[in-house]
Write a protein that holds these residues in place. Structure first.
Motif, PDB file in Angstrom:
ATOM      1  N   PHE A 105     -18.241  33.823   4.705  1.00 37.68           N
ATOM      2  CA  PHE A 105     -19.296  33.368   5.850  1.00 37.68           C
ATOM      3  C   PHE A 105     -20.519  33.137   4.927  1.00 37.68           C
ATOM      4  N   THR A 106     -21.198  32.105   5.733  1.00 37.46           N
ATOM      5  CA  THR A 106     -22.761  31.995   5.166  1.00 37.46           C
ATOM      6  C   THR A 106     -23.555  32.984   5.231  1.00 37.46           C
ATOM      7  N   THR A 107     -24.200  33.366   4.074  1.00 38.67           N
ATOM      8  CA  THR A 107     -25.320  34.502   4.020  1.00 38.67           C
ATOM      9  C   THR A 107     -26.531  33.735   4.532  1.00 38.67           C
ATOM     10  N   GLY A 108     -27.272  34.689   5.188  1.00 39.30           N
ATOM     11  CA  GLY A 108     -28.373  34.264   5.980  1.00 39.30           C
ATOM     12  C   GLY A 108     -28.305  32.974   6.587  1.00 39.30           C
ATOM     13  N   ALA A 109     -27.290  32.733   7.664  1.00 35.86           N
ATOM     14  CA  ALA A 109     -27.109  31.683   8.306  1.00 35.86           C
ATOM     15  C   ALA A 109     -28.059  31.560   9.161  1.00 35.86           C
ATOM     16  N   LYS A 110     -28.804  30.511   9.288  1.00 34.47           N
ATOM     17  CA  LYS A 110     -30.038  30.256  10.252  1.00 34.47           C
ATOM     18  C   LYS A 110     -29.798  30.037  11.706  1.00 34.47           C
ATOM     19  N   GLY A 111     -30.327  30.948  12.515  1.00 31.35           N
ATOM     20  CA  GLY A 111     -30.100  30.948  14.184  1.00 31.35           C
ATOM     21  C   GLY A 111     -30.844  29.487  14.706  1.00 31.35           C
TER      22      GLY A 111
ATOM     23  N   GLU B  94     -43.728  31.547  17.187  1.00 28.77           N
ATOM     24  CA  GLU B  94     -42.412  31.187  17.024  1.00 28.77           C
ATOM     25  C   GLU B  94     -41.615  31.956  15.843  1.00 28.77           C
ATOM     26  N   TYR B  95     -40.486  32.446  16.251  1.00 30.61           N
ATOM     27  CA  TYR B  95     -39.523  33.058  15.276  1.00 30.61           C
ATOM     28  C   TYR B  95     -38.074  32.668  15.721  1.00 30.61           C
ATOM     29  N   HIS B  96     -37.216  32.952  14.504  1.00 30.60           N
ATOM     30  CA  HIS B  96     -35.916  32.769  14.930  1.00 30.60           C
ATOM     31  C   HIS B  96     -35.140  33.770  13.986  1.00 30.60           C
ATOM     32  N   TYR B  97     -34.035  34.091  14.132  1.00 29.01           N
ATOM     33  CA  TYR B  97     -33.101  35.014  13.624  1.00 29.01           C
ATOM     34  C   TYR B  97     -32.096  34.459  12.437  1.00 29.01           C
ATOM     35  N   GLU B  98     -31.851  35.122  11.264  1.00 28.23           N
ATOM     36  CA  GLU B  98     -31.183  34.881  10.540  1.00 28.23           C
ATOM     37  C   GLU B  98     -29.828  35.730  10.275  1.00 28.23           C
TER      38      GLU B  98
ATOM     39  N   GLU C 297      -6.931  38.101  17.134  1.00 27.55           N
ATOM     40  CA  GLU C 297      -8.280  37.461  17.136  1.00 27.55           C
ATOM     41  C   GLU C 297      -8.932  38.732  16.546  1.00 27.55           C
ATOM     42  N   LEU C 298      -9.694  38.223  15.322  1.00 28.94           N
ATOM     43  CA  LEU C 298     -10.562  39.162  14.590  1.00 28.94           C
ATOM     44  C   LEU C 298     -12.112  39.318  14.938  1.00 28.94           C
ATOM     45  N   LYS C 299     -12.741  40.377  14.786  1.00 26.59           N
ATOM     46  CA  LYS C 299     -14.012  40.650  15.093  1.00 26.59           C
ATOM     47  C   LYS C 299     -14.925  40.696  14.049  1.00 26.59           C
ATOM     48  N   ALA C 300     -15.935  39.787  14.319  1.00 25.63           N
ATOM     49  CA  ALA C 300     -17.079  39.989  13.087  1.00 25.63           C
ATOM     50  C   ALA C 300     -18.306  40.273  13.503  1.00 25.63           C
ATOM     51  N   THR C 301     -19.000  41.136  13.003  1.00 23.46           N
ATOM     52  CA  THR C 301     -20.378  41.661  13.434  1.00 23.46           C
ATOM     53  C   THR C 301     -21.487  41.309  12.561  1.00 23.46           C
ATOM     54  N   PHE C 302     -22.680  40.935  12.699  1.00 18.81           N
ATOM     55  CA  PHE C 302     -23.488  40.183  12.027  1.00 18.81           C
ATOM     56  C   PHE C 302     -24.993  41.020  12.086  1.00 18.81           C
ATOM     57  N   THR C 303     -25.529  41.335  10.792  1.00 16.22           N
ATOM     58  CA  THR C 303     -27.049  41.784  11.063  1.00 16.22           C
ATOM     59  C   THR C 303     -27.867  40.506  11.405  1.00 16.22           C
ATOM     60  N   ALA C 304     -28.821  40.874  12.386  1.00 17.84           N
ATOM     61  CA  ALA C 304     -29.596  39.840  12.807  1.00 17.84           C
ATOM     62  C   ALA C 304     -31.065  40.226  12.440  1.00 17.84           C
TER      63      ALA C 304
ATOM     64  N   ASP D 240     -25.737  29.195  18.763  1.00 18.42           N
ATOM     65  CA  ASP D 240     -26.484  30.304  18.402  1.00 18.42           C
ATOM     66  C   ASP D 240     -26.987  30.300  16.990  1.00 18.42           C
ATOM     67  N   VAL D 241     -25.955  30.027  16.189  1.00 19.02           N
ATOM     68  CA  VAL D 241     -26.308  30.097  14.765  1.00 19.02           C
ATOM     69  C   VAL D 241     -25.494  29.076  14.011  1.00 19.02           C
TER      70      VAL D 241
END
Length: 479
Positions: free
Chosen positions: A412-418, A429-433, A453-460, A380-381
């Motif tokens: 973590f990568t900032t603005g990681a490309k979807g 066409e669009y994608h999320y970062e 296990e750690l949990k990480a949430t991201f803004t899309a 996904d990313v």
């Protein structure tokens, strides 16, 4: 008066009778209107044929769905299941297009495994692939291995090559290996992952015969000189027999009790060494130094006592002797990724003008957008984690990770490309970062211990343009 009343009743009954007749013919008339839809043109898509996936909005029929005699091949419910499938076999190939006199577009599609075939509604714009289907990217570029030559097929009768990773192209087939023998070597020139499964494939070519080439499943891929087998490939390397003149014994011991935990042996590839001679930067048959082996052979569940432990151990190492490595029990956490906030906005319209003018506060209605809570994986990313952050995931099993959370979140990568492509109803066409929510990361994991296990949430954040990118090389940290 009676005469007038009788006439009124007669007229009323007549009207009701006519009304009943009218109601009885409405449905057949509507059905006849539907049956009058017809195909006005058909065309093979040829080189414009497209890999697609179902959206789950429409069923598949033997003919365009509104044409008389069309029979359902795949129900809408089944189409929804296929749209959500994690198997590449459930991608489709659109290879024919039909237009009806009503201005609707239908595509003839076939699933990659050939199980389903028929027509599906595709909107009103030719080659836009909307409605029941959307364009699909079946593979994504992956990181090339650090070594690209000298590979063997593990089993020439079992580990075959394909013209494309299986089910990522319609009619992908096995490559003939006629004339190949088990000693022939291959070189790697491309690497991809399958978008649905996330499995890794290498494109390899026989070094003795360039006509023998194709894609092969590569498992976790070649990582370093310690790798001997991965997927359908292998690196056959063997050390010479260990003697007092060409080898070093490695003893791993508990840092507190000094009790032996494990042993290993490193043997040089040089055939002219003697006992007592300094090892220095010599390498074994796999190209590994003594330091490389000390790191790679660390017992499972342990780590070196300090950052300098291994460097200290190899100082002055000589053939015929033993080096001691003090180790401690350790546990390593992995990280699961999920979507937190979803921002379906864009900052500018594309140059072709197909999308409406928009700014950062303008919502875009994309088809099947990401949902809060959705799990994210490497397919996904294009998400990477720094070496320091990966290192910070390991510690004593009884210790909490709280003191390391800042280092991990900052890695973590900032603005990681979807990697996935989304479309609006106009076909734009669009994608999320994706960017880490550091505050939530700290709060969710404050009381976790190493090994949990750690949990990480991201803004899309929605961004104009097709989803593209290369999957990360080291995803060992992902749960």
């Amino acid at each position: 008066m009676r005469s007038i009343l009788a006439k009124s009743l007669y007229v009323g009954l007549a009207a009701l009778s006519l009304g009943g007749v009218a109601n009885s013919v409405i449905a057949p008339t509507t059905a006849n209107a539907a049956s009058k839809a017809k195909i006005v043109s058909k065309v093979s898509l040829g080189k414009d044929g497209q890999n697609v996936q179902l959206t789950g909005k429409n069923a598949i029929y033997t003919k365009p769905g509104t044409v008389n005699g069309a029979k359902r091949v795949v129900s809408k419910a089944k189409a929804k299941n296929l749209a959500a499938s994690k198997r590449s076999a459930d991608y489709f190939r659109a290879y024919h297009m039909a237009l009806t006199n009503r201005g609707t577009v239908y595509y003839k599609v076939v699933s990659m495994n050939g199980k389903y075939r028929g027509y599906i509604y595709g909107g009103r714009v030719q080659k836009a692939f909307t409605g029941g289907v959307q364009e699909a990217t079946t593979t994504h570029k992956a990181t090339m291995p650090t070594r690209t030559t000298g590979f063997h097929l593990r089993n020439v009768n079992k580990n075959t090559l394909w013209t494309a990773p299986k089910n990522t192209e319609y009619k992908a087939h096995r490559v003939s290996l006629y004339g190949l023998n088990k000693n022939d070597t291959f070189k790697v020139s491309k690497a991809v992952t399958k978008s649905k499964e996330g499995t890794l494939y290498y494109y390899v070519t026989a070094e003795s015969d360039s006509s023998i080439s194709g894609w092969i499943y590569a498992g976790e891929g070649y990582k370093d000189a310690t790798t001997t087998e991965f997927g359908g490939l292998t690196v056959n390397v063997a050390d010479q027999a260990a003697t007092n003149d060409n080898s070093v014994t490695i003893q791993y011991r508990d840092a507190k009790t000094k009790a032996e935990v494990a042993k290993a042996t490193w043997t040089t590839a040089d055939k002219k060494t003697v006992a007592g001679q300094a090892v220095n930067d010599a390498k074994n048959a796999s190209g590994q130094t003594l330091t490389d082996v000390l790191k790679s052979k660390l017992p499972s569940g342990y780590r070196a006592q300090s950052d300098t432990t291994i460097a200290d151990a190899v100082k002055g190492a000589s053939y015929g002797n033993t080096v001691y490595v003090d180790i401690m029990a350790a546990a390593t956490s992995k990280i699961s990724m999920a979507v937190g906030n979803v921002m379906n906005t864009v900052s500018a319209a594309p140059s072709d003008g197909k999308a409406p003018k928009a700014d950062a506060t303008t919502a875009v209605d994309v088809i099947n957008p990401l949902k809060k809570g959705a799990k994210l994986t490497g397919k996904d990313v294009q998400m990477a984690l720094s070496a320091d952050a990966i290192k910070a995931l390991t510690g004593e099993p009884t210790a909490t990770v709280s003191s390391k959370l800042g280092v991990i979140a900052g890695g973590f990568t900032t603005g990681a490309k979807g990697l996935q492509t989304y479309k609006d109803k106009a076909g734009v066409e669009y994608h999320y970062e994706f960017s880490i929510d550091a505050t939530s990361f700290t709060g969710d994991n404050w009381n976790k211990h190493f090994g949990d296990e750690l949990k990480a949430t991201f803004t899309a954040q929605l961004v104009l343009g097709k989803g593209t990118g290369t999957t990360t090389g080291d995803n060992s940290w992902q749960a």
